[in-house]
Design a protein around this motif. Structure first.
Motif, short mmCIF file in Angstrom:
data_model
loop_
_atom_site.label_atom_id
_atom_site.label_comp_id
_atom_site.label_asym_id
_atom_site.label_seq_id
_atom_site.Cartn_x
_atom_site.Cartn_y
_atom_site.Cartn_z
N LYS A 385 0.81 -1.38 0.02
CA LYS A 385 0.06 0.07 -0.11
C LYS A 385 0.93 1.37 0.06
O LYS A 385 0.54 2.12 -0.38
N LEU A 386 2.04 1.01 0.62
CA LEU A 386 2.94 2.24 0.68
C LEU A 386 3.75 2.25 -0.53
O LEU A 386 4.31 3.34 -0.64
N GLY A 387 3.73 1.41 -1.34
CA GLY A 387 4.57 1.32 -2.59
C GLY A 387 6.09 1.19 -2.19
O GLY A 387 7.05 1.85 -2.73
N ILE A 388 6.26 0.44 -1.12
CA ILE A 388 7.78 0.15 -0.55
C ILE A 388 8.01 -1.22 -0.69
O ILE A 388 7.11 -2.05 -0.49
N ASP A 389 9.24 -1.45 -1.23
CA ASP A 389 9.70 -2.95 -1.06
C ASP A 389 9.67 -3.51 0.36
O ASP A 389 10.04 -3.00 1.48
N PRO A 390 8.95 -4.65 0.43
CA PRO A 390 8.92 -5.29 1.78
C PRO A 390 10.15 -5.33 2.46
O PRO A 390 9.86 -5.36 3.83
N ILE A 391 11.17 -5.91 2.12
CA ILE A 391 12.41 -5.88 2.81
C ILE A 391 12.76 -4.41 3.36
O ILE A 391 13.05 -4.44 4.66
N GLU A 392 12.93 -3.47 2.57
CA GLU A 392 13.17 -2.26 2.99
C GLU A 392 12.44 -1.64 4.10
O GLU A 392 12.65 -1.12 5.00
N PHE A 393 11.03 -1.96 4.00
CA PHE A 393 10.11 -1.63 4.85
C PHE A 393 10.32 -2.32 6.17
O PHE A 393 10.33 -1.83 7.15
N ARG A 394 10.62 -3.45 6.12
CA ARG A 394 11.03 -4.23 7.53
C ARG A 394 12.24 -3.76 8.23
O ARG A 394 12.42 -3.59 8.95
N LEU A 395 13.11 -3.67 7.33
CA LEU A 395 14.29 -3.06 7.81
C LEU A 395 14.29 -1.81 8.26
O LEU A 395 14.93 -1.38 9.29
N LYS A 396 13.31 -0.89 7.61
CA LYS A 396 13.23 0.69 8.24
C LYS A 396 12.97 0.58 9.65
O LYS A 396 12.77 1.24 10.38
N ASN A 397 11.89 -0.40 9.97
CA ASN A 397 11.35 -0.64 11.19
C ASN A 397 11.82 -1.55 12.14
O ASN A 397 11.29 -1.90 13.15
N ALA A 398 12.90 -2.38 11.82
CA ALA A 398 13.26 -3.38 12.58
C ALA A 398 13.72 -2.84 14.05
O ALA A 398 14.18 -1.63 14.16
N LEU A 399 13.44 -3.44 14.92
CA LEU A 399 14.21 -3.16 16.40
C LEU A 399 15.88 -3.17 16.39
O LEU A 399 16.21 -3.75 15.52
N LYS A 400 15.99 -2.00 16.88
CA LYS A 400 17.44 -1.83 16.90
C LYS A 400 17.79 -1.97 18.45
O LYS A 400 17.49 -1.43 19.64
N PRO A 401 18.71 -2.85 18.81
CA PRO A 401 19.28 -3.40 20.07
C PRO A 401 19.92 -2.19 20.83
O PRO A 401 20.43 -1.41 19.97
N GLY A 402 19.62 -1.95 21.92
CA GLY A 402 20.30 -0.95 22.76
C GLY A 402 19.47 0.46 22.56
O GLY A 402 19.60 1.41 23.10
N VAL A 403 18.50 0.58 21.60
CA VAL A 403 17.84 1.88 21.27
C VAL A 403 16.33 1.74 21.18
O VAL A 403 15.86 2.64 22.03
N SER A 404 15.91 0.73 20.47
CA SER A 404 14.30 0.79 20.33
C SER A 404 13.59 0.22 21.76
O SER A 404 14.25 -0.07 22.72
N ILE A 405 12.37 0.84 21.88
CA ILE A 405 11.53 0.49 22.91
C ILE A 405 10.50 -0.78 22.43
O ILE A 405 9.87 -0.48 21.33
N THR A 406 10.66 -1.86 23.18
CA THR A 406 10.05 -2.84 23.19
C THR A 406 8.45 -2.80 23.36
O THR A 406 7.92 -1.80 23.94
N GLY A 421 19.82 -7.82 10.63
CA GLY A 421 20.63 -8.67 9.94
C GLY A 421 20.01 -9.83 9.50
O GLY A 421 20.36 -10.56 8.42
N VAL A 422 19.27 -10.66 10.04
CA VAL A 422 18.51 -11.82 9.76
C VAL A 422 17.67 -11.55 8.78
O VAL A 422 17.42 -12.47 7.73
N ILE A 423 17.08 -10.41 8.67
CA ILE A 423 16.07 -10.21 7.62
C ILE A 423 16.92 -9.85 6.21
O ILE A 423 16.42 -10.49 5.09
N ARG A 424 17.84 -9.24 6.30
CA ARG A 424 18.65 -8.89 5.22
C ARG A 424 19.44 -10.22 4.66
O ARG A 424 19.38 -10.38 3.45
N ARG A 425 19.75 -10.87 5.47
CA ARG A 425 20.67 -12.12 4.83
C ARG A 425 19.45 -13.17 4.49
O ARG A 425 19.73 -13.80 3.41
N ALA A 426 18.22 -13.33 4.99
CA ALA A 426 17.46 -14.32 4.52
C ALA A 426 16.90 -13.69 3.18
O ALA A 426 16.46 -14.68 2.37
#
Ligand SMILES: Cc1cc2nc3c(=O)[nH]c(=O)nc-3n(C[C@H](O)[C@H](O)[C@H](O)COP(=O)(O)OP(=O)(O)OC[C@H]3O[C@@H](n4cnc5c(N)ncnc54)[C@H](O)[C@@H]3O)c2cc1C
Lengths: 790, 287
Positions: A385-406, A421-426
């Motif tokens: 719907k956003l017209g964004i690549d699903p991988i890019e979209f996931r990477l953009k929002n992926a949790l960041k250790p030490g930073v993100s709030i769960t 990392g796991v998303i990118r590699r898969a």
């Protein structure tokens, strides 16, 4: 992992191969002198009052010792909510609900007698779906819900069919709805499914002359069985011994207390005589708890630039007649809420809902399967719907250790792993952005899809483990741990740690798969991918203790300070001096000086572990830290949709985890098993019910498990090996994780192949055809043109 | 009323006659109180889960019922107790009766086919019986025997309209007769689990006037040979067009059932596209 280790990180072969030649002992093999057989009799109604149970004919049959009914056992059992009767009392709550137990000298006699039992019922209106159960006019299945013993964090709603209600609140989701550009609102569902472990349940019990209740059964966690038996039957823990043998698979379906209370109570009634209950496959479908069906409603919003802003969810699990672990499973889904992504505003209500169907319980993934199956489709829909690549979209929002709030409002730990990392590699491994090769048959269409997940053990903050290590007089080691072995191979990984720490060959380490609660140290449970992590840490502490004693004894033998002694290659040596070494065997029972004087005596190490920093969660918001660690995974698939049969074949599957691996061979085995299980859950497996709530397919003839031919042609498993702090060699659990991504990854791949989205699992040919007709009728028109010519 | 899911079998007398006469005499004597057992892959489960018989008569002791005989020009005679695995391993079946072979090898797995028999398969139409449709396109007939004598009926007559077998209580299926297949014929079986099976046989493809194309559907409970397909294929039109005509005709004739395993709609989809797939493969028509 780096080659600094000799055993850790190596694909050491399994040594518990006695399963292969039939030497392994399972609960079904138990035969005690004078043992009696139990046969359960059940009700052919989903919801009914029991008017009469007439056992008189059965009791006349020679060889029948007794027949019991619900009123004989006024106990309630259950792990987080004691909602289960031993045998139905007053009313039956599901088709197949046991109402009586016949005890006889042989199974044959017991079954013949069972057939003479005459019961009369008064049918009540039954509730067979989540929607029906929630209707204000719905019959209330558990009328005394409010009175059940329950854990403090379980919130049933008395007077309704809600077994547990869970809330998660982060930010202000209602308000945030105004600040987004795109909103996706969807509903995802699944039929109930089955663990389909190989070994059907069996259990034997007897009471020793000193009053000790002794139990042999097929279970995951011997100490949980002991604890729950004690709690449910009002027995002291000191009077219960639970024996753990090989268990032929569990997948969460053998966590906690199963049916052990039935043989225990019957043995108590019969003066301690040994009794045995073994289920056949049909009975296992009816009497053992299954994986709940689900209904997850999701509304998720993002801004044009692809930032997730809010998520509102209503998550429902169809708990069946008894909720067992399901009341806690819904907490897991709710608190992990949104998968491995950061969303500032979250509002989720989770419900476990009673229905008049087979009981349900934990299943590999503990609520995260349901979450991933739903949320990862939601992510793809949003991305489109956003017209964004699903991988890019996931990477953009992926949790960041030490930073993100769960979702539970904690900063994600620095050492939590590598979500991006796991998303990118898969994506790389599946070649997400490379169009799939076309099939030579035009009715077969291929597509690639991906899904990611996170998961940690769902356990109380005080879930402890302990270990004992004994040094033997030949330098070998016996290890005692409480964890259950049901196929995962944890004991092999633990042996590798021992070999590594002591510098001895792994063949010199023995960890028996058999254990008893009176002989091995405590561990809370073997669930939630926590075995290696928790028992491993206790074991490392025990090894430190052992090594400390070895050093102490060796120091006295060498006449040096303790810190001048090191342990390597199975010897205690003076640091830096190669010649001055004593092999461990000469220290095992203490050290004997040339004079004959002996010091210390046998060396035994002990260690305990309890996670630090995990807390209870706030009942109103879910705030807190529920997990000692989390693991991240991503899975990618390439599927081929056959438009003739509407069958979907997974051609390739790739799985990437961030966990450090102690034994790559075992991990790969878990991965292959997880992939195949995921394929079954995605495409084939469903427990079916008829109009009156009877199971349509309580056997492997008609419950459709994935088979060897469903295995992808190519499978790749990779680990990013990110070390976890406070973990054995940095390792964390992956057992459940390997099964998580497949449902959504496959659904997403089907969509990318043919533009059809199926939001109900399993995606059977039947469902896919229906979806094609609704969403892309042109596909069939086109197919007709090329295949039929009109 | 109560539900009991048994592990053990209830009591019955097991009888193992060693000659056909003895077998038929026993069946005549006990009639409906006796079940015939061949491989037992279906029967024993049925008994465990609720069917009750006083006698179970094993036909495997009768040697002649385990024989496969082929005579050039005359055809194939298969004893009712021949195992599916024996059929699969039989070269004549593989080379000349391809459609049967193709169906047999798709039944269950090796373990099952080692035990299961063709007679048991045919006499078990509650599940999809995968050998019936292939036998139908091969023009097979079955021999039904009793003390009263033997009769031969076409395979598709075995299952009565709406289910149930043609066998009387004293009768046993003894042999299956399959005539010599048309010269140069080919055959293939298309199957989706226990949802649908389609058998097709074709010969003389390049010569419309002698062209033979037969199709049968093995939907439980009543498998069906679709008559009239042959006529369509005798027309002088491109094969591609004929396939379309045939399918449109078949769609008006075949009305698949709806049951717990699949809906009628899904089966209709298989009838249309499964048949198209199978015929194209068999007739060598490129898409
Ligand atoms: C795991 C599994 C998978 C299966 N897969 C398939 C499949 O893919 N396709 C398929 O078609 N079937 C399948 N079946 C069903 C079954 O195994 C086959 O139909 C098999 O051929 C039955 O043969 P049998 O010799 O075992 O029959 P039995 O169990 O011995 O008999 C079956 C029935 O036929 C009757 N009977 C047997 N022989 C005679 C006779 N000579 N005269 C009169 N009555 C007779 C019996 O009384 C009984 O009612 C499967 C079964 C299992 C357990």
């Amino acid at each position: 992992m780096s080659s600094e280790f000799r055993y850790v990180g190596q694909p050491v072969k399994r040594f518990d191969v006695d399963k292969v030649y039939g030497g392994a002992l399972f609960a079904s093999d138990i035969e005690l002198p004078g043992m009696l057989w139990i046969k359960l009799v059940s009700a052919p109604y989903s919801h009914a009052r029991i008017k009469r149970i007439d056992c008189s004919e059965a009791l006349k049959i020679p060889g029948v010792v007794a027949v019991f009914t619900g009123e004989d056992f006024p106990y309630k059992v259950g792990i987080y909510a004691a909602d289960r009767d031993v045998l139905a009392r007053g009313k039956v709550l599901y088709y197949g609900h046991p109402i009586a137990a016949v005890v006889a000298e042989s199974l044959d006699i017991a079954e013949k007698a069972a057939e003479t039992i005459d019961a009369e019922f008064e049918p009540l209106p039954a509730v067979l779906s989540i929607e029906e159960a929630l209707s204000p006019r719905a019959p209330v299945i558990h009328e005394r819900l409010g009175e059940y013993r329950r854990a403090s964090f379980i919130n049933p709603v008395p007077g309704t069919n809600i077994a547990n209600r869970v809330k998660l609140r982060k930010g202000d989701a209602q308000k945030a709805m105004e600040d987004v550009d795109v909103v996706v609102e969807e509903t995802y569902r699944s039929d109930p499914q089955s663990h389909a472990y190989m070994e059907t349940w069996a259990g034997a019990a007897t009471i020793r002359s000193d009053g000790t209740v002794e139990v042999w059964s097929s279970h995951q966690s011997p100490f949980a069985v002991r604890n729950l038996l004690a709690m449910s039957l009002g027995l002291p823990v000191s009077k219960i011994v639970v024996h753990h043998l090989y268990t032929g698979g569990g997948f969460g379906g053998k966590a906690g207390l199963l049916l052990e209370h039935i043989p225990v109570l019957i043995s108590m009634k019969l003066g301690g005589r040994p009794v045995f209950l073994q289920l056949n496959r049909e009975e296992n479908f009816y009497y053992m708890a299954q994986k709940p069906g689900f209904l997850f409603k999701m509304k998720t919003g993002a801004t044009k630039d692809g930032k997730l802003v809010f998520h509102i969810g209503e998550y429902y699990l169809d708990a069946g007649a008894y909720a067992d672990y399901t009341v806690n499973v819904i907490r897991s889904s709710t608190f992990m809420a949104t998968g491995p992504y950061e969303i500032p505003h979250i509002h989720v209500d989770g419900y476990a809902v009673y229905t008049n169907k087979v009981p349900t319980t934990a299943f590999r993934g503990f609520g995260i399967l349901e979450l991933t199956a739903s949320f990862e489709q939601q992510m793809d829909i949003l991305a489109e719907k956003l017209g964004i690549d699903p991988i890019e979209f996931r990477l953009k929002n992926a949790l960041k250790p030490g930073v993100s709030i769960t979702p539970t409002q904690e900063v994600l730990a620095e050492d939590a792993g590598d979500p991006a990392g796991v998303i990118r590699r898969a994506a790389e491994l599946i070649g997400y952005h490379i169009p799939p090769q076309r099939s030579e048959e035009p009715w077969k269409v291929r597509g690639k899809g991906i899904a990611a997940a996170w998961k940690g053990p769902v356990q109380p903050p005080n879930a402890a483990s302990s270990a004992i290590v004994k040094l033997n007089e030949d330098g070998s080691v016996d290890v005692l741990v409480g964890t259950g072995e049901f196929g995962q191979g944890t004991i092999i990984a633990l042996a590798q740690i021992v070999a590594e720490e002591l510098g001895i060959p792994v063949e010199k380490v023995r960890i028996s798969p058999y254990r008893s609660t009176d002989l091995v140290p405590y561990t809370w449970q073997t669930v939630g991918s926590r075995g290696l992590y928790s028992d491993g840490q206790a074991l490392i502490r025990a090894l430190q203790d052992l090594k400390d004693q070895i050093k102490e004894v060796a120091a006295r033998a060498f006449n040096v300070f303790k810190d001048e002694v090191e342990i390597r290659d199975g010897k205690a040596c003076v640091v830096g001096k190669h010649s001055e070494c004593i092999p461990l065997e000469r220290l095992a029972l203490g050290y004997t000086f040339p004079s004959g004087e002996t010091i210390h005596g046998p060396i035994i190490g002990r260690g305990s572990h309890v996670p630090s920093g995990t807390t209870y969660l706030d009942p109103e918001t879910g705030k807190g830290n529920p997990k000692p660690f989390v693991t991240f995974v991503a899975g990618g698939v390439e599927v081929e949709v056959d438009l003739v049969t509407m069958q979907v074949r997974v051609l390739k599957a790739v799985l990437v985890t961030d966990a450090r691996i102690i034994n790559p061979g075992l991990a790969e085995g878990q991965a292959y098993g997880g992939i195949l299980m995921g394929i079954g859950l995605a495409l084939k497996e469903a427990i079916g019910f008829d109009e009156i709530g009877a199971l349509r397919n309580p056997s492997f003839l008609e419950y459709r498990l994935p088979r060897v031919e469903d295995m992808p042609v190519e499978m790749i498993f990779e680990s990013l090996n990110v070390p976890q702090r406070n973990a054995p060699y940095g390792a964390k659990g992956i057992g459940e994780l390997t099964a998580l991504p497949w449902q959504a990854a496959i659904a997403n791949a089907i969509y990318r192949a043919i533009g059809v989205r199926v939001k109900e699992y399993p995606i059977t040919p039947e469902r896919l055809l229906k979806a094609v007709k609704e969403q892309r009728p042109d596909i069939l028109t086109e197919l007709r043109k090329i295949m039929v010519g009109v | 009323m109560s539900l009991i899911l048994r592990t053990t079998l209830p009591d019955f007398d097991y009888l193992l006659p060693s000659s056909l006469d003895e077998l038929l005499a026993l069946k005549a004597k006990y009639g409906e109180r006796a079940a015939v057992i061949a491989g037992g892959t279906v029967l024993l489960n049925l008994i465990r889960l609720g069917f009750r018989y006083d006698y179970v008569i094993d036909i495997k002791g009768v040697r002649e019922l385990s024989a496969i005989e082929y005579r050039e020009g005359k055809g194939l005679v298969i004893g009712a107790a021949v195992t599916l695995r024996d059929l699969e391993n039989n070269e004549v079946v593989r080379d000349k009766y391809r459609v049967l072979w193709d169906a047999v090898r798709q039944i269950g797995d090796f373990h099952l086919r080692n035990r299961a028999t063709i007679g048991g398969n045919i006499c078990n139409p509650t599940l999809q019986a995968d050998t019936i449709a292939p036998l139908a396109v091969l023009g097979a007939s079955i021999e039904i025997s009793s003390m009263r004598g033997s009769r031969r009926v076409a395979i598709w007559e075995l299952v009565k309209e709406g289910g149930g077998l043609l066998l009387d209580p004293d009768e046993i299926l003894t042999r299956i007769y399959i005539p010599e297949p048309p010269k140069g014929s080919r055959g293939a079986y298309f199957k989706v689990w226990w949802i649908a099976g389609i058998a097709a046989l074709a010969a003389n493809i390049d010569n419309p006037r002698e062209r033979i194309v037969r199709i049968a559907y093995s939907f439980a409970p009543s498998p069906k040979l679709v008559e009239g397909v042959e006529r369509i294929f005798r027309q002088e039109k491109p094969l591609k067009v004929l396939i379309g005509d045939a399918i449109n005709y078949i769609k008006t004739i075949v009305t698949p059932p709806s049951d717990a395993r699949a809906s009628r709609e899904y089966r209709e989809h298989l009838v249309e596209f499964g048949t198209a797939y199978l015929l194209r493969k068999l007739l060598g028509v490129e898409v």
